[in-house]
Design a protein around this motif. Structure first.
Motif, mmCIF file in Angstrom:
data_model
loop_
_atom_site.group_PDB
_atom_site.id
_atom_site.type_symbol
_atom_site.label_atom_id
_atom_site.label_comp_id
_atom_site.label_asym_id
_atom_site.label_seq_id
_atom_site.Cartn_x
_atom_site.Cartn_y
_atom_site.Cartn_z
ATOM 1 N N UNK A 171 1.054 -1.322 0.006
ATOM 2 C CA UNK A 171 -0.040 -0.023 0.176
ATOM 3 C C UNK A 171 0.929 1.305 -0.040
ATOM 4 N N UNK A 172 1.517 1.454 -1.113
ATOM 5 C CA UNK A 172 2.477 2.688 -1.160
ATOM 6 C C UNK A 172 1.840 4.003 -0.668
ATOM 7 N N UNK A 173 0.507 4.112 -1.141
ATOM 8 C CA UNK A 173 -0.182 5.385 -0.933
ATOM 9 C C UNK A 173 -0.236 5.665 0.614
ATOM 10 N N UNK A 174 -0.563 4.675 1.545
ATOM 11 C CA UNK A 174 -0.396 4.760 2.493
ATOM 12 C C UNK A 174 0.840 4.980 3.300
ATOM 13 N N UNK A 175 1.850 4.328 2.855
ATOM 14 C CA UNK A 175 3.383 4.547 3.024
ATOM 15 C C UNK A 175 3.737 5.766 2.741
ATOM 16 N N UNK A 176 3.338 6.452 1.867
ATOM 17 C CA UNK A 176 3.562 8.003 1.568
ATOM 18 C C UNK A 176 3.076 8.758 2.669
ATOM 19 N N UNK A 177 1.837 8.402 3.115
ATOM 20 C CA UNK A 177 1.324 9.319 4.223
ATOM 21 C C UNK A 177 1.875 9.048 5.343
ATOM 22 N N UNK A 239 4.803 4.258 16.215
ATOM 23 C CA UNK A 239 3.424 3.231 16.073
ATOM 24 C C UNK A 239 2.283 3.933 17.201
ATOM 25 N N UNK A 240 2.877 4.526 18.069
ATOM 26 C CA UNK A 240 1.932 4.858 19.264
ATOM 27 C C UNK A 240 1.514 6.298 18.988
ATOM 28 N N UNK A 241 1.990 7.158 18.055
ATOM 29 C CA UNK A 241 1.691 8.487 17.610
ATOM 30 C C UNK A 241 0.183 8.517 16.964
ATOM 31 N N UNK A 242 -0.537 9.569 17.403
ATOM 32 C CA UNK A 242 -1.742 9.966 16.554
ATOM 33 C C UNK A 242 -1.289 10.238 15.188
ATOM 34 N N UNK A 243 -1.900 9.797 14.041
ATOM 35 C CA UNK A 243 -1.725 9.683 12.772
ATOM 36 C C UNK A 243 -2.229 11.295 12.258
ATOM 37 N N UNK A 244 -1.174 11.868 11.675
ATOM 38 C CA UNK A 244 -1.664 13.363 11.040
ATOM 39 C C UNK A 244 -2.787 13.276 10.278
ATOM 40 N N UNK A 245 -2.732 12.276 9.420
ATOM 41 C CA UNK A 245 -3.994 12.112 8.529
ATOM 42 C C UNK A 245 -5.140 11.931 9.014
ATOM 43 N N UNK A 247 -6.007 12.113 13.089
ATOM 44 C CA UNK A 247 -5.880 11.870 14.551
ATOM 45 C C UNK A 247 -6.698 11.231 15.538
ATOM 46 N N UNK A 248 -7.849 10.433 14.972
ATOM 47 C CA UNK A 248 -8.496 9.762 16.091
ATOM 48 C C UNK A 248 -7.783 8.246 15.930
ATOM 49 N N UNK A 249 -6.902 8.063 15.331
ATOM 50 C CA UNK A 249 -6.145 6.679 15.150
ATOM 51 C C UNK A 249 -4.650 6.916 15.288
ATOM 52 N N UNK A 250 -3.956 5.930 15.842
ATOM 53 C CA UNK A 250 -2.722 5.734 15.903
ATOM 54 C C UNK A 250 -2.125 5.549 14.807
ATOM 55 N N UNK A 251 -0.657 5.553 14.396
ATOM 56 C CA UNK A 251 -0.433 5.324 13.238
ATOM 57 C C UNK A 251 -0.526 3.588 12.939
ATOM 58 N N UNK A 252 -0.319 2.771 14.119
ATOM 59 C CA UNK A 252 -0.248 1.393 14.098
ATOM 60 C C UNK A 252 -1.790 1.092 13.834
ATOM 61 N N UNK A 253 -2.791 1.580 14.481
ATOM 62 C CA UNK A 253 -4.109 1.320 13.998
ATOM 63 C C UNK A 253 -4.519 1.633 12.612
ATOM 64 N N UNK A 254 -4.050 2.804 12.073
ATOM 65 C CA UNK A 254 -4.414 3.215 10.727
ATOM 66 C C UNK A 254 -3.655 2.279 9.837
ATOM 67 N N UNK A 255 -2.548 1.822 10.127
ATOM 68 C CA UNK A 255 -1.778 0.642 9.217
ATOM 69 C C UNK A 255 -2.655 -0.586 9.266
#
Length: 291
Positions: A171-177, A239-245, A247-255
């Motif tokens: 998922x290159x698009x998500x990787x770019x985010x 992995x624990x940070x709020x995802x900038x795209x 913020x309701x999800x952590x980066x790990x949860x967004x992944x």
């Protein structure tokens, strides 16, 4: 006269010339050190020695990805003006492409790039452009999918901040985010397990002291420390940070929602950790006037 490795090293150390240039100079002058220095000077190859003591804290970070491997390379110059030079940028591009085929920084410096080593190429460029330069860092990253991102790119694939993100999944698009998130937030590590133990110890000591000053019972203090450490880890680990795209999800949860797992990242910023010497304008003019 036999041209030994020790002679070549001595000439390189005294002039800053590349290994092959030093060897050729000694060969041309039958091992006469003074004549070899003069030979290098006539070819313009000894100029680098005069520049080698100057701080190179500007430059570019270049990224390159090929066949599931990504590399980020920092090449420094003394001024941002040189970093904008097309000749310098072309060299940085070639260095990054060369880096994909090697394992570490020392191997990169010794790698062939158009008939010369990367190190010799840098030395030649110092002589022609007139500023100290250096290949300072190289970091490689591998994964099922590796995505690169350059923040405020000066040219294709290079800028002041370069990021690589490795994913388990496609998922290159998500990787770019995620790479953009890394550029903006600058996490200290991927997760808690690979965070610097000294950083954890120092932070825990500070939080413990703060909690004890509250005067609350020991069992309450322990829970306070536990909660504050959990918050600290969520703020500094990717992995624990709020995802900038989102913020309701952590980066790990967004992944997880994106069907991938983030397995690693690299973030290089030009000049990190280099102490710059700041001079006022009058001092710079006086210095230039003195040659």
């Amino acid at each position: 006269m036999a041209i030994t490795a020790a002679l070549v090293k001595e000439l390189r150390d005294s002039t800053g010339a590349g290994m092959m240039d030093a060897k050729k100079a000694l060969t041309e002058t039958d091992g006469d050190m003074e004549a070899a220095v003069d030979w290098l000077r006539t070819k313009g190859l000894a100029k680098a020695a005069k520049k080698s003591g100057r701080t190179a804290a500007e430059g570019l970070v270049a990224v390159c990805v090929a066949d599931g491997k990504g590399v980020a390379v920092e090449v420094n110059s003394e001024t941002d003006f040189v970093a904008k030079n097309a000749e310098f940028q072309a060299m940085v591009t070639d260095i990054a492409k060369t880096a994909v085929g090697v394992s570490d920084l020392e191997a990169l410096k010794a790698a062939d790039m158009g008939g010369k080593t990367v190190e010799a190429t840098i030395t030649d460029k110092i002589a022609t452009i007139g500023e100290n330069m250096a290949v300072r860092r190289m970091v490689a990253l591998e994964g099922t999918t590796v995505v690169s991102y350059v923040h405020n790119a000066a040219a294709e694939g290079m800028g002041r901040i370069g990021v690589l993100v490795a994913l388990d999944g496609d998922n290159a698009e998500f990787g770019k985010q995620v790479a953009m998130h890394v550029a903006a937030v600058n996490p200290a590590s991927l997760g808690a397990d690979d965070l610097d133990p000294e950083l954890i110890t120092r932070e825990k000591a500070i939080l413990t002291e703060q909690a004890r000053e509250s005067g609350k019972p020991e069992q309450v203090i322990e829970k306070m420390i536990e909660g504050r450490m959990k918050k600290f880890l969520s703020e500094v680990t990717l992995l624990g940070q709020s995802f900038v795209v989102n913020p309701d999800l952590t980066v790990e949860a967004a992944a997880k929602e994106a069907g991938v797992a983030v397995t690693g990242f690299v973030r290089l910023e030009v000049g990190e950790g280099i102490e710059k010497v700041v001079e006022d304008f009058a001092a710079e003019v006086a210095k230039a006037a003195q040659g």
